[in-house]
Design a protein around this motif. Structure first.
Motif, PDB file in Angstrom:
ATOM      1  N   ILE A   1       0.837  -1.207   0.000  1.00  0.00           N
ATOM      2  CA  ILE A   1       0.000   0.000   0.000  1.00  0.00           C
ATOM      3  C   ILE A   1       0.866   1.249   0.000  1.00  0.00           C
ATOM      4  N   LEU A   2       1.919   1.263   0.795  1.00  0.00           N
ATOM      5  CA  LEU A   2       2.806   2.431   0.839  1.00  0.00           C
ATOM      6  C   LEU A   2       3.495   2.661  -0.505  1.00  0.00           C
ATOM      7  N   LYS A   3       3.715   1.599  -1.281  1.00  0.00           N
ATOM      8  CA  LYS A   3       4.326   1.740  -2.607  1.00  0.00           C
ATOM      9  C   LYS A   3       3.322   2.192  -3.658  1.00  0.00           C
ATOM     10  N   THR A   4       2.086   1.726  -3.557  1.00  0.00           N
ATOM     11  CA  THR A   4       1.127   1.921  -4.646  1.00  0.00           C
ATOM     12  C   THR A   4       0.123   3.045  -4.438  1.00  0.00           C
ATOM     13  N   GLN A   5      -0.197   3.386  -3.204  1.00  0.00           N
ATOM     14  CA  GLN A   5      -1.203   4.419  -2.961  1.00  0.00           C
ATOM     15  C   GLN A   5      -0.541   5.722  -2.543  1.00  0.00           C
ATOM     16  N   SER A   6      -1.165   6.855  -2.887  1.00  0.00           N
ATOM     17  CA  SER A   6      -0.584   8.148  -2.541  1.00  0.00           C
ATOM     18  C   SER A   6      -1.614   9.139  -2.005  1.00  0.00           C
ATOM     19  N   VAL A   7      -2.867   8.713  -1.914  1.00  0.00           N
ATOM     20  CA  VAL A   7      -3.951   9.600  -1.488  1.00  0.00           C
ATOM     21  C   VAL A   7      -4.632   9.013  -0.253  1.00  0.00           C
ATOM     22  N   CYS A   8      -4.982   9.877   0.694  1.00  0.00           N
ATOM     23  CA  CYS A   8      -5.684   9.437   1.903  1.00  0.00           C
ATOM     24  C   CYS A   8      -7.053   8.876   1.521  1.00  0.00           C
ATOM     25  N   GLY A   9      -7.341   7.668   1.961  1.00  0.00           N
ATOM     26  CA  GLY A   9      -8.619   7.031   1.662  1.00  0.00           C
ATOM     27  C   GLY A   9      -9.783   7.637   2.419  1.00  0.00           C
ATOM     28  N   ILE A  10      -9.501   8.506   3.405  1.00  0.00           N
ATOM     29  CA  ILE A  10     -10.561   9.109   4.204  1.00  0.00           C
ATOM     30  C   ILE A  10     -10.888  10.520   3.710  1.00  0.00           C
ATOM     31  N   CYS A  11      -9.851  11.377   3.548  1.00  0.00           N
ATOM     32  CA  CYS A  11     -10.112  12.774   3.154  1.00  0.00           C
ATOM     33  C   CYS A  11      -9.855  13.035   1.679  1.00  0.00           C
ATOM     34  N   GLY A  12      -9.133  12.134   0.999  1.00  0.00           N
ATOM     35  CA  GLY A  12      -8.884  12.299  -0.429  1.00  0.00           C
ATOM     36  C   GLY A  12      -7.709  13.206  -0.770  1.00  0.00           C
ATOM     37  N   GLN A  13      -6.970  13.691   0.225  1.00  0.00           N
ATOM     38  CA  GLN A  13      -5.816  14.567  -0.011  1.00  0.00           C
ATOM     39  C   GLN A  13      -4.543  13.727  -0.146  1.00  0.00           C
TER      40      GLN A  13
END
Length: 108
Positions: A20-32
């Motif tokens: 997840i730390l490698k592939t995701q870059s946006v907060c899943g809660i606030c979208g920032q």
């Protein structure tokens, strides 16, 4: 202790956390965007959030139950479940809120 902190789910959780730390870059809660350079005491530091909390029956290490989040967003969410409010598919008179009781209406 929670199942993702010890026992058989620990290894799977750590593996999925790295993915997840490698592939995701946006907060899943606030979208920032999440700055992965920030470290733990910073409120905007990255953490792994359980979408369905472990305390509510969510799987502790399943990839589809984990998402990237800001530390502060995850703290505010706590163990609440996010439920999307379903919008009506067709907007019509039956979907509108009742603003007047028409039963009490008297024609002139």
């Amino acid at each position: 202790m929670r199942a993702d902190k010890q026992g058989p789910h620990r290894v799977a959780f750590e593996h999925n956390k790295k993915t997840i730390l490698k592939t995701q870059s946006v907060c899943g809660i606030c979208g920032q965007p999440v700055d992965k350079q920030l470290k733990a005491p910073d409120p905007m530091s990255p953490v792994i959030d359980h979408m369905i909390p472990v305390s509510k029956g969510g799987h502790p290490s399943a990839m589809d139950n984990l998402q990237l989040a800001h530390w502060s967003c995850n703290r505010q969410k706590s163990d609440k479940l996010f439920v999307e409010k379903e919008e009506p598919k067709v907007i019509g008179n039956r979907n509108l809120p009742q603003s007047i009781k028409w039963i009490n209406y008297k024609a002139r």
